[in-house]
Structures are given as structure tokens and as C-alpha cells.
Design an enzyme around this catalytic site. Structure first.
Site, PDB file in Angstrom:
ATOM      1  N   ARG A 104      -1.935  -3.467 -41.999  1.00 24.62           N
ATOM      2  CA  ARG A 104      -2.548  -4.717 -42.423  1.00 24.62           C
ATOM      3  C   ARG A 104      -3.884  -4.391 -43.062  1.00 24.62           C
ATOM      4  O   ARG A 104      -4.742  -3.800 -42.428  1.00 24.62           O
ATOM      5  CB  ARG A 104      -2.736  -5.580 -41.169  1.00 24.62           C
ATOM      6  CG  ARG A 104      -2.674  -7.035 -41.438  1.00 24.62           C
ATOM      7  CD  ARG A 104      -2.549  -7.789 -40.151  1.00 24.62           C
ATOM      8  NE  ARG A 104      -3.641  -7.546 -39.217  1.00 24.62           N
ATOM      9  CZ  ARG A 104      -4.111  -8.477 -38.392  1.00 24.62           C
ATOM     10  NH1 ARG A 104      -3.598  -9.689 -38.390  1.00 24.62           N
ATOM     11  NH2 ARG A 104      -5.086  -8.193 -37.564  1.00 24.62           N
ATOM     12  N   THR A 108      -7.961  -8.408 -46.408  1.00 20.26           N
ATOM     13  CA  THR A 108      -7.114  -9.536 -46.817  1.00 20.26           C
ATOM     14  C   THR A 108      -6.144  -9.964 -45.725  1.00 20.26           C
ATOM     15  O   THR A 108      -5.549 -11.040 -45.808  1.00 20.26           O
ATOM     16  CB  THR A 108      -6.268  -9.144 -48.043  1.00 20.26           C
ATOM     17  OG1 THR A 108      -5.373  -8.086 -47.636  1.00 20.26           O
ATOM     18  CG2 THR A 108      -7.124  -8.661 -49.194  1.00 20.26           C
ATOM     19  N   ASP A 200      -6.139  -4.272 -29.741  1.00 20.27           N
ATOM     20  CA  ASP A 200      -5.324  -3.669 -30.807  1.00 20.27           C
ATOM     21  C   ASP A 200      -4.222  -2.839 -30.157  1.00 20.27           C
ATOM     22  O   ASP A 200      -4.489  -1.787 -29.557  1.00 20.27           O
ATOM     23  CB  ASP A 200      -6.222  -2.782 -31.688  1.00 20.27           C
ATOM     24  CG  ASP A 200      -5.464  -2.245 -32.898  1.00 20.27           C
ATOM     25  OD1 ASP A 200      -4.352  -1.714 -32.726  1.00 20.27           O
ATOM     26  OD2 ASP A 200      -5.991  -2.351 -34.020  1.00 20.27           O
ATOM     27  N   ASP A 203      -3.898   0.884 -31.256  1.00 21.59           N
ATOM     28  CA  ASP A 203      -4.994   1.711 -30.744  1.00 21.59           C
ATOM     29  C   ASP A 203      -4.845   1.973 -29.248  1.00 21.59           C
ATOM     30  O   ASP A 203      -5.061   3.089 -28.775  1.00 21.59           O
ATOM     31  CB  ASP A 203      -6.353   1.043 -31.016  1.00 21.59           C
ATOM     32  CG  ASP A 203      -6.775   1.160 -32.478  1.00 21.59           C
ATOM     33  OD1 ASP A 203      -6.110   1.894 -33.225  1.00 21.59           O
ATOM     34  OD2 ASP A 203      -7.765   0.505 -32.847  1.00 21.59           O
TER      35      ASP A 203
HETATM   36  C1  PRP Z   1      -0.880  -4.766 -36.249  1.00 21.24           C
HETATM   37  C2  PRP Z   1       0.355  -5.078 -35.411  1.00 21.24           C
HETATM   38  C3  PRP Z   1       1.281  -5.710 -36.413  1.00 21.24           C
HETATM   39  C4  PRP Z   1       0.332  -6.437 -37.313  1.00 21.24           C
HETATM   40  C5  PRP Z   1       0.344  -7.885 -36.939  1.00 21.24           C
HETATM   41  O1  PRP Z   1      -0.650  -3.608 -36.953  1.00 21.24           O
HETATM   42  O2  PRP Z   1       0.920  -3.954 -34.805  1.00 21.24           O
HETATM   43  O3  PRP Z   1       2.040  -4.771 -37.159  1.00 21.24           O
HETATM   44  O4  PRP Z   1      -0.987  -5.881 -37.118  1.00 21.24           O
HETATM   45  O5  PRP Z   1      -0.444  -8.615 -37.794  1.00 21.24           O
HETATM   46  P1  PRP Z   1       0.115  -9.707 -38.808  1.00 21.24           P
HETATM   47  O6  PRP Z   1       1.088 -10.544 -38.045  1.00 21.24           O
HETATM   48  O7  PRP Z   1      -1.132 -10.450 -39.171  1.00 21.24           O
HETATM   49  O8  PRP Z   1       0.728  -8.994 -39.963  1.00 21.24           O
HETATM   50  P2  PRP Z   1      -1.801  -2.818 -37.760  1.00 21.24           P
HETATM   51  O9  PRP Z   1      -1.862  -3.243 -39.175  1.00 21.24           O
HETATM   52  O10 PRP Z   1      -3.084  -2.891 -36.982  1.00 21.24           O
HETATM   53  O11 PRP Z   1      -1.229  -1.353 -37.792  1.00 21.24           O
HETATM   54  P3  PRP Z   1      -0.898  -0.327 -36.605  1.00 21.24           P
HETATM   55  O12 PRP Z   1       0.355  -0.829 -35.931  1.00 21.24           O
HETATM   56  O13 PRP Z   1      -0.689   0.927 -37.358  1.00 21.24           O
HETATM   57  O14 PRP Z   1      -2.074  -0.288 -35.657  1.00 21.24           O
END
Ligand code: PRP
Length: 208
Positions: A104, A108, A200, A203
Site C-alpha cells: 500500500r 495515497t 501493523d 511488521d
Molecule cells: C497491509 C495489509 C493489507 C493492506 C490493507 O499491507 O497487510 O495488505 O495493508 O490495507 P488496504 O485494505 O487499505 O489495502 P501493507 O501494504 O502494509 O504491506 P505488508 O503486508 O507488506 O506489510
């Protein structure tokens, strides 16, 4: 709220989710709880899988039984979706696993695709999209867009926590996709995190 939303009523799910949220839960316990929650949520999400009749030889003779007749694909969304794979593979050892990489964009909040090695034609009949957090819903919607373009015939979403904003967005974009989660939280905060949430997930799972 969407009629496609299934929030687990199971006491073990509620108990484990509470431990998972705890800021004092370390990475090792966090991963173990995610594995166990995935297994329990998968049990609920697969309640309508198709069966075909089969005959089995017992030590005493023949019994009529059933076997699962659908090929299931797990689609973990990298990174955090990886944590949900192990528990489900214990329940469903014959699944195929197809990884989709999305992150993400922090400014944005839109998903950016970085990994997709799906073969040309679909090889499964049911896809379980695995991602612990449904925040804005952008990542789940983008993943399901990819799977529909691939030709996946039936898709379900399995996650741990969702924000109402994510449930609304996903049910509007893909009204045919049931959502199976442990809990629906209050809201998203101004940086797109689920509140009260669990922080998170990626993390906490990977110690980053
Ligand atoms: C987080 C989570 C989802 C996403 C959810 O991932 O694991 O994939 O955000 O958010 P959304 O519904 O607003 O799209 P992240 O982008 O932090 O990546 P990661 O899993 O690599 O930590």
C-alpha cells in the site's frame, strides 16, 4: 453492513483475537495466533464446499462417505497474508498456493502490484484470498480484480480484522465475494490504520 460479511461467532476466535491485539504479544506468539485463527476461520469459510459421494473400505467392510470435489487455491497477499497460509494448509493439505505481491503506497493508500506469477489459465475452482487486514479494501479489491481477470470461478476473502470502510468498498466492488473475518472494528484512522486494530500485521509478524 453487507450480508456477505461473516464475523466469526466462535469463542476461541474471540479469545485468540484478544491476545493477538495485545501490544505485549511478541512476534513468536503473534505468528502462532495468526496461524490458529486462520485454521479456525477457514473451517467456517469452507462450510459450503462441494462434495461428491465416495465409498471407503473400513476394517469391517464398506461405508459410504464423501470427498471434497473442488480444487482450492490459497492466494496470500504479500507480505502479511503469508501468516495465514500454514494453518490452512494443515486443514487442507491439497491446496495450491498462488502468491500475489501488493503493497500500500503510504501517501495515497492505493495498492501497488509487485508480484504475480499466476499461470495463463485458472487451475483452481475456489480461491481463498488471504490478508489479515481489510483497511480501505484497496488491496483485497485489486487482488480479486486480478483473480477475476485470470478467470477464477469462485472467490472468498478470509482475513482477521476489517474496518467498515473496507467492508463497504469490497462489497460494492465485488458483491459476489463473501468475507470471513474474526472481527469488525470501529474505523480507519487518518493514516489508514484500523482502530482499535492490532497495529501493523506485517511488521508484528515479521519483526520489522
Ligand atoms: C497491509 C495489509 C493489507 C493492506 C490493507 O499491507 O497487510 O495488505 O495493508 O490495507 P488496504 O485494505 O487499505 O489495502 P501493507 O501494504 O502494509 O504491506 P505488508 O503486508 O507488506 O506489510
Amino acid at each position: 453492513m453487507s450480508s456477505n460479511l461473516h464475523i466469526s461467532p466462535h469463542p476461541l476466535v474471540k479469545h485468540k483475537l484478544t491476545l493477538l491485539r495485545d501490544v505485549a504479544t511478541d512476534h513468536r506468539l503473534f505468528r502462532e495466533l495468526v496461524r490458529e485463527l486462520a485454521l479456525l476461520l477457514c473451517y467456517e469459510a469452507t462450510v459450503d464446499l462441494a462434495l461428491q459421494p465416495s465409498i471407503v473400505n473400513t476394517p469391517m467392510g464398506q461405508a459410504s462417505g464423501w470427498q471434497s470435489s473442488e480444487i482450492i487455491g490459497l492466494v496470500p497477499v504479500l507480505r502479511a497474508g503469508l501468516g495465514l497460509v500454514d494453518g490452512i494448509q494443515e486443514l487442507l493439505p491439497a491446496v495450491q498456493v498462488w502468491h500475489i505481491g501488493l503493497y500500500r503506497d503510504e501517501a495515497t493508500l492505493r495498492p501497488v502490484e509487485y508480484y504475480n506469477k499466476l499461470p495463463e489459465a485458472p487451475t483452481v475452482q475456489v480461491c481463498l484470498v488471504l490478508d489479515p487486514m481489510l483497511a480501505t479494501g484497496g488491496s483485497a479489491i485489486a487482488t480479486i480484480d486480478i483473480l477475476k481477470r485470470w478467470g477464477a470461478p469462485r472467490i472468498k476473502y478470509l482475513g482477521i480484522l476489517a474496518a467498515p470502510e473496507g467492508v463497504d468498498a469490497l462489497s460494492k466492488a465485488h458483491p459476489d465475494v463473501p468475507m470471513h473475518i474474526a472481527e469488525l472494528d470501529e474505523r480507519l484512522n487518518d493514516i489508514g490504520f484500523i482502530v482499535p486494530g492490532l497495529g501493523d500485521a506485517g511488521d508484528r509478524m515479521f519483526g520489522t
